[in-house]
Every structure is written in structure tokens, then in C-alpha cells.
Write a protein that holds these residues in place. Structure first.
Motif, PDB file in Angstrom:
ATOM      1  N   LYS A  99       0.841  -1.185   0.000  1.00  0.00           N
ATOM      2  CA  LYS A  99       0.000   0.000   0.000  1.00  0.00           C
ATOM      3  C   LYS A  99       0.886   1.248   0.000  1.00  0.00           C
ATOM      4  CE  LYS A  99      -3.538  -2.747   0.524  1.00  0.00           C
ATOM      5  NZ  LYS A  99      -4.478  -3.005  -0.582  1.00  0.00           N
ATOM      6  N   THR A 100       0.211   2.382   0.114  1.00  0.00           N
ATOM      7  CA  THR A 100       0.918   3.632   0.302  1.00  0.00           C
ATOM      8  C   THR A 100       0.311   4.341   1.505  1.00  0.00           C
ATOM      9  OG1 THR A 100      -0.560   4.686  -1.295  1.00  0.00           O
ATOM     10  CG2 THR A 100       1.576   3.920  -2.096  1.00  0.00           C
ATOM     11  N   CYS A 101       1.042   5.292   2.044  1.00  0.00           N
ATOM     12  CA  CYS A 101       0.601   5.940   3.274  1.00  0.00           C
ATOM     13  C   CYS A 101       0.949   7.419   3.221  1.00  0.00           C
ATOM     14  CB  CYS A 101       1.271   5.286   4.480  1.00  0.00           C
ATOM     15  SG  CYS A 101       0.738   5.969   6.065  1.00  0.00           S
ATOM     16  N   ALA A 102       0.068   8.265   3.735  1.00  0.00           N
ATOM     17  CA  ALA A 102       0.328   9.698   3.772  1.00  0.00           C
ATOM     18  C   ALA A 102       1.440   9.996   4.769  1.00  0.00           C
ATOM     19  CB  ALA A 102      -0.944  10.455   4.162  1.00  0.00           C
ATOM     20  N   THR A 103       2.448  10.742   4.333  1.00  0.00           N
ATOM     21  CA  THR A 103       3.584  11.065   5.200  1.00  0.00           C
ATOM     22  C   THR A 103       3.308  12.247   6.110  1.00  0.00           C
ATOM     23  OG1 THR A 103       4.548  12.476   3.502  1.00  0.00           O
ATOM     24  CG2 THR A 103       5.230  10.169   3.537  1.00  0.00           C
ATOM     25  N   HIS A 120      -4.371   5.744   0.190  1.00  0.00           N
ATOM     26  CA  HIS A 120      -3.803   6.206  -1.075  1.00  0.00           C
ATOM     27  C   HIS A 120      -3.129   5.065  -1.846  1.00  0.00           C
ATOM     28  CE1 HIS A 120      -4.635  10.172   0.498  1.00  0.00           C
ATOM     29  NE2 HIS A 120      -3.787  10.006   1.483  1.00  0.00           N
ATOM     30  N   ASP A 121      -3.855   4.019  -2.137  1.00  0.00           N
ATOM     31  CA  ASP A 121      -3.261   2.813  -2.711  1.00  0.00           C
ATOM     32  C   ASP A 121      -2.658   3.023  -4.103  1.00  0.00           C
ATOM     33  OD1 ASP A 121      -4.166   1.752  -0.423  1.00  0.00           O
ATOM     34  OD2 ASP A 121      -5.539   0.293  -1.306  1.00  0.00           O
ATOM     35  N   ASP A 122      -3.247   3.899  -4.919  1.00  0.00           N
ATOM     36  CA  ASP A 122      -2.880   3.936  -6.332  1.00  0.00           C
ATOM     37  C   ASP A 122      -2.204   5.237  -6.760  1.00  0.00           C
ATOM     38  OD1 ASP A 122      -3.944   1.365  -6.817  1.00  0.00           O
ATOM     39  OD2 ASP A 122      -5.958   2.224  -6.887  1.00  0.00           O
ATOM     40  N   ILE A 123      -1.723   6.039  -5.835  1.00  0.00           N
ATOM     41  CA  ILE A 123      -1.106   7.303  -6.221  1.00  0.00           C
ATOM     42  C   ILE A 123       0.279   7.086  -6.813  1.00  0.00           C
ATOM     43  CG2 ILE A 123      -0.154   9.449  -5.299  1.00  0.00           C
ATOM     44  CD1 ILE A 123      -2.562   9.655  -3.494  1.00  0.00           C
ATOM     45  N   LEU A 124       1.060   6.184  -6.249  1.00  0.00           N
ATOM     46  CA  LEU A 124       2.411   5.917  -6.734  1.00  0.00           C
ATOM     47  C   LEU A 124       2.308   4.887  -7.864  1.00  0.00           C
ATOM     48  CD1 LEU A 124       4.348   5.761  -3.326  1.00  0.00           C
ATOM     49  CD2 LEU A 124       4.000   7.717  -4.836  1.00  0.00           C
ATOM     50  N   THR A 125       2.101   5.373  -9.080  1.00  0.00           N
ATOM     51  CA  THR A 125       1.784   4.484 -10.199  1.00  0.00           C
ATOM     52  C   THR A 125       2.960   3.589 -10.589  1.00  0.00           C
ATOM     53  OG1 THR A 125       2.354   6.274 -11.733  1.00  0.00           O
ATOM     54  CG2 THR A 125       0.032   6.044 -11.115  1.00  0.00           C
ATOM     55  N   GLY A 126       4.202   4.106 -10.492  1.00  0.00           N
ATOM     56  CA  GLY A 126       5.363   3.280 -10.803  1.00  0.00           C
ATOM     57  C   GLY A 126       5.518   2.144  -9.815  1.00  0.00           C
ATOM     58  N   TRP A 127       5.285   2.441  -8.554  1.00  0.00           N
ATOM     59  CA  TRP A 127       5.346   1.431  -7.484  1.00  0.00           C
ATOM     60  C   TRP A 127       4.289   0.361  -7.699  1.00  0.00           C
ATOM     61  CZ3 TRP A 127       9.008   0.434  -4.153  1.00  0.00           C
ATOM     62  CH2 TRP A 127       8.750  -0.291  -2.988  1.00  0.00           C
ATOM     63  N   SER A 129       5.775  11.304  -3.998  1.00  0.00           N
ATOM     64  CA  SER A 129       5.138  12.576  -4.328  1.00  0.00           C
ATOM     65  C   SER A 129       3.833  12.759  -3.572  1.00  0.00           C
ATOM     66  CB  SER A 129       4.874  12.648  -5.831  1.00  0.00           C
ATOM     67  OG  SER A 129       4.004  11.601  -6.227  1.00  0.00           O
ATOM     68  N   GLN A 130       3.347  13.991  -3.565  1.00  0.00           N
ATOM     69  CA  GLN A 130       2.048  14.341  -2.979  1.00  0.00           C
ATOM     70  C   GLN A 130       1.935  13.922  -1.516  1.00  0.00           C
ATOM     71  OE1 GLN A 130      -1.369  13.557  -5.598  1.00  0.00           O
ATOM     72  NE2 GLN A 130       0.073  12.815  -7.150  1.00  0.00           N
ATOM     73  N   GLY A 131       3.055  13.943  -0.811  1.00  0.00           N
ATOM     74  CA  GLY A 131       2.999  13.602   0.604  1.00  0.00           C
ATOM     75  C   GLY A 131       2.652  12.155   0.873  1.00  0.00           C
ATOM     76  N   VAL A 132       2.939  11.291  -0.091  1.00  0.00           N
ATOM     77  CA  VAL A 132       2.585   9.875   0.028  1.00  0.00           C
ATOM     78  C   VAL A 132       3.837   9.024  -0.163  1.00  0.00           C
ATOM     79  CG1 VAL A 132       1.278   7.975  -0.995  1.00  0.00           C
ATOM     80  CG2 VAL A 132       0.231  10.220  -0.760  1.00  0.00           C
ATOM     81  N   ALA A 133       4.015   7.994   0.658  1.00  0.00           N
ATOM     82  CA  ALA A 133       5.161   7.091   0.563  1.00  0.00           C
ATOM     83  C   ALA A 133       4.676   5.647   0.521  1.00  0.00           C
ATOM     84  CB  ALA A 133       6.092   7.282   1.763  1.00  0.00           C
ATOM     85  N   PRO A 134       5.491   4.728  -0.020  1.00  0.00           N
ATOM     86  CA  PRO A 134       5.118   3.313   0.015  1.00  0.00           C
ATOM     87  C   PRO A 134       4.949   2.813   1.453  1.00  0.00           C
ATOM     88  CG  PRO A 134       6.961   3.677  -1.476  1.00  0.00           C
ATOM     89  CD  PRO A 134       6.770   4.946  -0.716  1.00  0.00           C
ATOM     90  N   SER A 135       4.163   1.787   1.602  1.00  0.00           N
ATOM     91  CA  SER A 135       3.945   1.160   2.908  1.00  0.00           C
ATOM     92  C   SER A 135       3.801  -0.336   2.709  1.00  0.00           C
ATOM     93  CB  SER A 135       2.690   1.724   3.574  1.00  0.00           C
ATOM     94  OG  SER A 135       2.409   1.070   4.794  1.00  0.00           O
ATOM     95  N   GLY A 136       4.467  -1.107   3.554  1.00  0.00           N
ATOM     96  CA  GLY A 136       4.356  -2.559   3.486  1.00  0.00           C
ATOM     97  C   GLY A 136       3.359  -3.095   4.491  1.00  0.00           C
ATOM     98  N   HIS A 137       3.093  -4.376   4.377  1.00  0.00           N
ATOM     99  CA  HIS A 137       2.139  -5.015   5.286  1.00  0.00           C
ATOM    100  C   HIS A 137       2.596  -6.448   5.551  1.00  0.00           C
ATOM    101  CE1 HIS A 137      -1.765  -4.895   7.310  1.00  0.00           C
ATOM    102  NE2 HIS A 137      -1.939  -6.149   6.928  1.00  0.00           N
ATOM    103  N   LEU A 138       2.650  -6.842   6.807  1.00  0.00           N
ATOM    104  CA  LEU A 138       3.079  -8.180   7.202  1.00  0.00           C
ATOM    105  C   LEU A 138       1.913  -8.972   7.758  1.00  0.00           C
ATOM    106  CD1 LEU A 138       6.448  -7.695   9.159  1.00  0.00           C
ATOM    107  CD2 LEU A 138       6.158  -8.677   6.882  1.00  0.00           C
ATOM    108  N   TYR A 139       1.899 -10.264   7.428  1.00  0.00           N
ATOM    109  CA  TYR A 139       0.968 -11.214   8.039  1.00  0.00           C
ATOM    110  C   TYR A 139       1.779 -12.187   8.879  1.00  0.00           C
ATOM    111  CZ  TYR A 139      -2.514  -9.453   4.769  1.00  0.00           C
ATOM    112  OH  TYR A 139      -3.376  -8.640   4.064  1.00  0.00           O
ATOM    113  N   ILE A 140       1.379 -12.357  10.126  1.00  0.00           N
ATOM    114  CA  ILE A 140       2.111 -13.176  11.088  1.00  0.00           C
ATOM    115  C   ILE A 140       1.140 -14.167  11.719  1.00  0.00           C
ATOM    116  CG2 ILE A 140       3.497 -13.145  13.219  1.00  0.00           C
ATOM    117  CD1 ILE A 140       3.868 -10.034  12.457  1.00  0.00           C
ATOM    118  N   VAL A 141       1.477 -15.435  11.674  1.00  0.00           N
ATOM    119  CA  VAL A 141       0.650 -16.465  12.297  1.00  0.00           C
ATOM    120  C   VAL A 141       1.542 -17.369  13.126  1.00  0.00           C
ATOM    121  CG1 VAL A 141      -0.844 -18.471  11.906  1.00  0.00           C
ATOM    122  CG2 VAL A 141      -1.079 -16.449  10.454  1.00  0.00           C
TER     123      VAL A 141
END
Length: 328
Positions: free
Chosen positions: A180-184, A200-207, A309-321
Motif C-alpha cells: 500500500k501507500t501511506c500519507a507522510t 492512497h493505494d494507487d497514487i504511486l503508479t510506478g510502485w 510525491s504528494q505527501g505519500v510514501a510506500p507502505s508494506g504489510h506483514l501477516y504473522i501467524v
């Protein structure tokens, strides 16, 4: 019904050149030719960064859940690290539990040769019918960020259950392949211990395009890219586990979080991704993409990583079981 094929574990001697091949300028393993992530110095560094990042997510620990109890009451005190990569987790566990025997398994001998006396590394293709260890052989099994090398994850989970003794402990961790992406400009970075969705999932189009292509390449290889979000289901469906606990975590990427621990997490994940983006070049080229397209995919993703750009950065997500194996 035909019997399952038997595959031996390989032990590394002084000459390990037979376990490496060069594809599109990067070193890859020879045991599983469909696994196209590199096994070279940059990948070892990335493995170490990933290990350190998860340590910070776990508040300085190497695990969550009752690992100590599983080893305290286990007669064998054996720990298995599946897909050990550079071996950082296995070495850390061997240091923390000097009376335990820790074995790390991977496709290539990229681990250090100087390790604690209770730590060993072995080579094995885990994407096979039978993982060559006896039933109920281990007290703790750890598998992290490795599902992209497994074609049949339900079968893999059944094998993991077979290898674990009743009452033994399983910990599996997988990153989402839909980052995902996240507002900085948030007051605080997304909490790694929160499952609240970033924005903001789709703002960083290259990512987004880079990860879409990665998922597409994996799917064409027969890899189930939904495994991370279905980890609980896949563990539970074996019927072998109880006390199943699910945790999720949002991972900031970059140097913008204000809280010191989250800033470290974000820095480590940023450095991991900086190495990961060019690491997929062999996979993309092997899939038949023109070199110009591959270069553009990587360059655009790097642009979004380096200059969000636009105050938005990539964001990761972990699943832990994590779970305990049932007593029959």
C-alpha cells in the motif's frame, strides 16, 4: 498411488560453485531453477536488513509467541529455519538458545561459515513433495518470506506439521504482495502492530505497476500470491494446529516517521526495497519482457521509492501467524 519422491539434504563443502548459476548478470541457485530471486551478496544484505526490520517490529526479539516454552519442554530442543536466506535468524536463535540445535535450510550456500557451534546450515529444495527429516523431529519451526518459492503451499504446510512434534511451535511470516501507500503528513507512522489499512493505494503508479508485474510473473509460474493474507486459513486447514494467533502489521517505508522505533523500521524497509527492485530483473527478463520495459518498470518504482510525491510514501504489510501443534 505412487510414492513421494525422496530428496536428500545437501551439505556444503569447500567448493560450492555447483550451487550457483548466472542469469542476466545475477547469481541464482541451481537446486530450484524456477526460483528466480538472486542468491548473491546483495541478497544476503537484503536478508539481513529484513531480519533487523522484523526484530524492531517484534520490539527487539527474534519471535513472538511461546518459543521459550516450546524449547523448555522439548526433549530434543531442535529449531528449524525454513528458507533461512543469509542465516541471520538461525544464528540469532542459536546465540539466544545455546542448548538448542538450530538448522537453517535454503537453496544456496550464502550463509556464513563461522557460526555458533549449535547452528548448522543445509541445502534443500523445500518446494518438493517430501522434506527429508523424520516425523516430529523439531520443537520450533520458523518460515519467513518464502512462499514465493513454494508452488503448493497447502502441501508445504502439511509437511511442516509432520516435522513438528506435538506441542511444538510454528511461526510463519509473509509480507503482502499488494503493498500500500501511506500519507507522510500523518502525526504518526502506521503502527506495525495495527491492521488498519494504509491509504492512497494507487497514487504511486510506478510502485503499483512494479508489484503488479511481480505478482503476474509469480502467477504464471503457478505461485499463489494470496498466501500471505490466507496464512491463518492455510495453517488451520491442516487440522494439525491449535491456539492459532494471527497478527498483522503495517510497515512504513522511508525516513519520514517521527517515532524513533518506527523511523528505524521505515529506514530498514526502505533499504530492503532499494535492493529488492533490481533483484527482480532476472525474473522479469526470464518472463520475456523486453529489456527496455524491465528497465522502465524498475526505474519508475525507484522514482516512487526515492522521491515519493504528494505527501505519500510506500507502505508494506506483514501477516504473522503462530500456533502449537495438537497432541493426538
Amino acid at each position: 498411488m505412487s510414492s513421494a519422491p525422496h530428496h536428500d539434504v545437501f551439505y556444503v563443502g569447500e567448493d560450492d560453485t555447483q550451487y550457483f548459476r548466472t542469469i542476466h548478470g545475477r547469481s541464482l541457485n541451481t537446486l530450484n531453477t524456477s526460483y528466480l530471486l538472486p542468491v548473491d551478496a546483495d541478497e544476503v544484505k537484503r536478508s539481513e536488513l529484513h531480519h533487523r526490520m522484523i526484530q524492531f517490529v517484534f520490539n527487539g526479539r527474534n519471535y513472538v509467541g511461546p518459543v521459550k516454552e516450546a524449547l523448555q519442554f522439548g526433549q530434543q530442543r531442535r529449531v528449524l529455519d525454513l528458507g533461512t536466506g543469509g542465516g541471520a535468524w538461525a544464528i540469532a536463535m542459536a546465540d539466544e538458545f545455546p542448548r538448542a540445535e538450530v538448522i537453517g535450510i535454503d537453496l544456496a550456500p550464502i550463509q556464513p561459515r563461522t557460526v555458533p557451534p549449535n547452528c548448522t546450515f543445509e541445502l534443500c529444495d523445500l518446494d518438493q513433495w517430501h522434506i527429508p527429516y523424520p516425523d516430529s523431529h523439531f520443537d520450533v519451526i520458523h518460515a519467513r518470506s518464502m512462499h514465493v518459492g513454494i508452488h503448493n503451499y497447502p502441501r508445504f504446510m502439511q509437511e511442516v506439521a509432520r516435522l513438528l512434534r506435538p506441542g511444538g511451535f510454528l511461526l510463519v511470516i509473509e509480507p503482502d504482495l499488494h503493498p500500500k501507500t501511506c500519507a507522510t503528513d500523518l502525526v504518526a507512522a502506521p503502527d506495525p502492530n495495527s491492521s488498519a489499512a494504509p491509504m492512497h493505494d494507487d497514487i504511486l503508479t510506478g510502485w503499483s505497476a512494479f508489484w503488479k508485474m511481480y505478482r503476474g510473473c509469480l502467477e504464471r509460474q503457478g505461485i499463489d500470491v494470496t498466501v500471505p493474507q490466507r496464512l491463518h486459513e492455510l495453517v488451520a486447514t491442516t487440522g494439525e494446529f491449535e491456539n492459532i494467533v494471527v497478527r498483522e502489521g503495517n510497515i512504513p517505508v522511508g525516513f519520514w516517521p517521527k517515532e524513533p522505533n518506527l523511523l528505524t523500521v521505515g529506514q530498514l524497509q526502505w533499504m530492503d526495497y532499494e535492493l529488492f527492485l533490481p533483484a527482480l530483473r532476472p525474473m522479469f527478463l526470464a518472463a520475456g519482457l523486453p529489456e527496455s520495459t524491465v528497465n522502465l518498470l524498475i526505474r519508475n518504482a525507484q522514482q516512487d521509492l526515492y522521491y515519493p510525491s504528494q505527501g505519500v510514501a510506500p507502505s508494506g504489510h506483514l501477516y504473522i501467524v503462530y500456533a502449537s501443534k495438537r497432541f493426538d
